[in-house]
Every structure is written in structure tokens, then in C-alpha cells.
Write a protein that holds these residues in place. Structure first.
Motif, PDB file in Angstrom:
ATOM      1  N   VAL A  23       0.764  -1.117  -0.018  1.00  0.00           N
ATOM      2  CA  VAL A  23       0.167   0.094   0.007  1.00  0.00           C
ATOM      3  C   VAL A  23       0.673   1.399   0.034  1.00  0.00           C
ATOM      4  N   SER A  24       1.913   1.252   0.980  1.00  0.00           N
ATOM      5  CA  SER A  24       2.825   2.695   0.757  1.00  0.00           C
ATOM      6  C   SER A  24       4.069   1.871   1.732  1.00  0.00           C
ATOM      7  N   VAL A  25       5.118   2.710   1.267  1.00  0.00           N
ATOM      8  CA  VAL A  25       6.405   2.530   1.934  1.00  0.00           C
ATOM      9  C   VAL A  25       6.868   4.152   2.120  1.00  0.00           C
ATOM     10  N   ARG A  26       7.242   4.074   3.442  1.00  0.00           N
ATOM     11  CA  ARG A  26       7.618   5.281   4.313  1.00  0.00           C
ATOM     12  C   ARG A  26       8.931   5.231   5.243  1.00  0.00           C
ATOM     13  N   GLY A  27      10.037   5.371   4.600  1.00  0.00           N
ATOM     14  CA  GLY A  27      11.082   5.196   5.465  1.00  0.00           C
ATOM     15  C   GLY A  27      11.291   3.793   5.586  1.00  0.00           C
ATOM     16  N   ASP A  28      11.290   3.332   6.813  1.00  0.00           N
ATOM     17  CA  ASP A  28      11.756   1.815   6.972  1.00  0.00           C
ATOM     18  C   ASP A  28      10.390   0.997   7.246  1.00  0.00           C
ATOM     19  N   GLN A  29       9.108   1.659   7.138  1.00  0.00           N
ATOM     20  CA  GLN A  29       7.876   1.068   7.373  1.00  0.00           C
ATOM     21  C   GLN A  29       7.118   0.851   5.919  1.00  0.00           C
ATOM     22  N   VAL A  30       6.678  -0.402   5.918  1.00  0.00           N
ATOM     23  CA  VAL A  30       5.901  -0.642   4.640  1.00  0.00           C
ATOM     24  C   VAL A  30       4.425  -1.245   5.125  1.00  0.00           C
ATOM     25  N   ARG A  31       3.583  -0.572   4.359  1.00  0.00           N
ATOM     26  CA  ARG A  31       2.168  -0.699   4.926  1.00  0.00           C
ATOM     27  C   ARG A  31       1.640  -1.776   3.803  1.00  0.00           C
ATOM     28  N   LEU A  32       1.070  -3.136   4.125  1.00  0.00           N
ATOM     29  CA  LEU A  32       0.532  -3.990   3.362  1.00  0.00           C
ATOM     30  C   LEU A  32      -1.001  -4.120   3.326  1.00  0.00           C
ATOM     31  N   GLY A  33      -1.572  -4.503   2.191  1.00  0.00           N
ATOM     32  CA  GLY A  33      -3.020  -4.680   2.221  1.00  0.00           C
ATOM     33  C   GLY A  33      -3.283  -6.031   1.780  1.00  0.00           C
ATOM     34  N   ILE A  34      -4.177  -6.993   2.660  1.00  0.00           N
ATOM     35  CA  ILE A  34      -4.310  -8.346   2.498  1.00  0.00           C
ATOM     36  C   ILE A  34      -5.739  -8.609   2.262  1.00  0.00           C
ATOM     37  N   GLU A  35      -5.924  -9.343   1.091  1.00  0.00           N
ATOM     38  CA  GLU A  35      -7.248  -9.864   0.600  1.00  0.00           C
ATOM     39  C   GLU A  35      -7.068 -11.188   0.742  1.00  0.00           C
ATOM     40  N   ALA A  36      -8.113 -11.808   1.576  1.00  0.00           N
ATOM     41  CA  ALA A  36      -8.374 -13.226   1.852  1.00  0.00           C
ATOM     42  C   ALA A  36      -9.519 -13.519   2.186  1.00  0.00           C
ATOM     43  N   PRO A  37      -9.945 -14.887   2.016  1.00  0.00           N
ATOM     44  CA  PRO A  37     -11.059 -15.282   2.248  1.00  0.00           C
ATOM     45  C   PRO A  37     -11.564 -15.150   3.782  1.00  0.00           C
ATOM     46  N   ARG A  38     -12.851 -14.963   4.307  1.00  0.00           N
ATOM     47  CA  ARG A  38     -12.809 -14.879   5.542  1.00  0.00           C
ATOM     48  C   ARG A  38     -12.462 -16.077   6.465  1.00  0.00           C
ATOM     49  N   SER A  39     -12.577 -17.070   5.875  1.00  0.00           N
ATOM     50  CA  SER A  39     -12.005 -18.638   6.376  1.00  0.00           C
ATOM     51  C   SER A  39     -10.772 -18.585   6.618  1.00  0.00           C
ATOM     52  N   VAL A  40      -9.979 -17.447   6.270  1.00  0.00           N
ATOM     53  CA  VAL A  40      -8.571 -17.590   6.415  1.00  0.00           C
ATOM     54  C   VAL A  40      -8.055 -16.596   7.689  1.00  0.00           C
ATOM     55  N   ALA A  41      -7.468 -16.988   8.608  1.00  0.00           N
ATOM     56  CA  ALA A  41      -7.158 -16.097   9.574  1.00  0.00           C
ATOM     57  C   ALA A  41      -5.879 -15.248   9.311  1.00  0.00           C
ATOM     58  N   VAL A  42      -5.716 -13.803   9.394  1.00  0.00           N
ATOM     59  CA  VAL A  42      -4.734 -13.269   9.209  1.00  0.00           C
ATOM     60  C   VAL A  42      -4.377 -12.384  10.458  1.00  0.00           C
ATOM     61  N   HIS A  43      -3.130 -12.648  11.047  1.00  0.00           N
ATOM     62  CA  HIS A  43      -2.501 -11.756  12.144  1.00  0.00           C
ATOM     63  C   HIS A  43      -1.366 -11.401  12.000  1.00  0.00           C
TER      64      HIS A  43
END
Length: 76
Positions: A23-43
């Protein structure tokens, strides 16, 4: 471990149904967007580890039925 390079707005596909987008890169931080089925736990890793530790503790105390637990994803 597979290591890939991506720029902002570029994505990777995992297993045909999970899309991870930079989604974005700012300095040493990367923002990620994750699209997954509701049956998949994302933590975040630290949250997944805390959930797994709490589940182990509940199993050890006899407060939880092992068959009720989802199968944890393995970190690589």
C-alpha cells in the motif's frame, strides 16, 4: 523463505485466493493490504503467537476441546 521485491501498488498472490499488496512505503515502514477469504485467519506474527500460547494454556488446563481449535499456519 521466498523473498520478493515489490513497489507501491504491486501485489503478490498466495494460493490463488490471497492477495498481498504494498500500500505504501515510508522510510523503514511498509504498509501491506491483505485480501483473503473470511475463512483464512490473518494476524501479525506476535498476535498469532499469543493466540497459540493461550490455546496451549487452555488445553493444558483442560478448559478447551482440542478439536475446536483451528489449525495454525506455520511461519517460514
Amino acid at each position: 523463505m521466498l523473498v520478493l521485491s515489490r513497489r507501491e501498488a504491486q501485489s503478490i498472490v498466495i494460493g490463488g485466493n490471497i492477495v498481498v499488496t504494498v500500500v505504501s512505503v515510508r522510510g523503514d515502514q511498509v504498509r501491506l493490504g491483505i485480501e483473503a477469504p473470511r475463512s483464512v485467519a490473518v494476524h501479525r506474527m506476535e498476535v498469532a503467537q499469543a493466540i497459540e500460547a493461550a490455546n496451549r494454556e487452555a488445553l493444558a488446563s483442560g478448559d478447551l476441546d482440542p478439536a475446536a481449535l483451528p489449525k495454525p499456519a506455520k511461519a517460514e
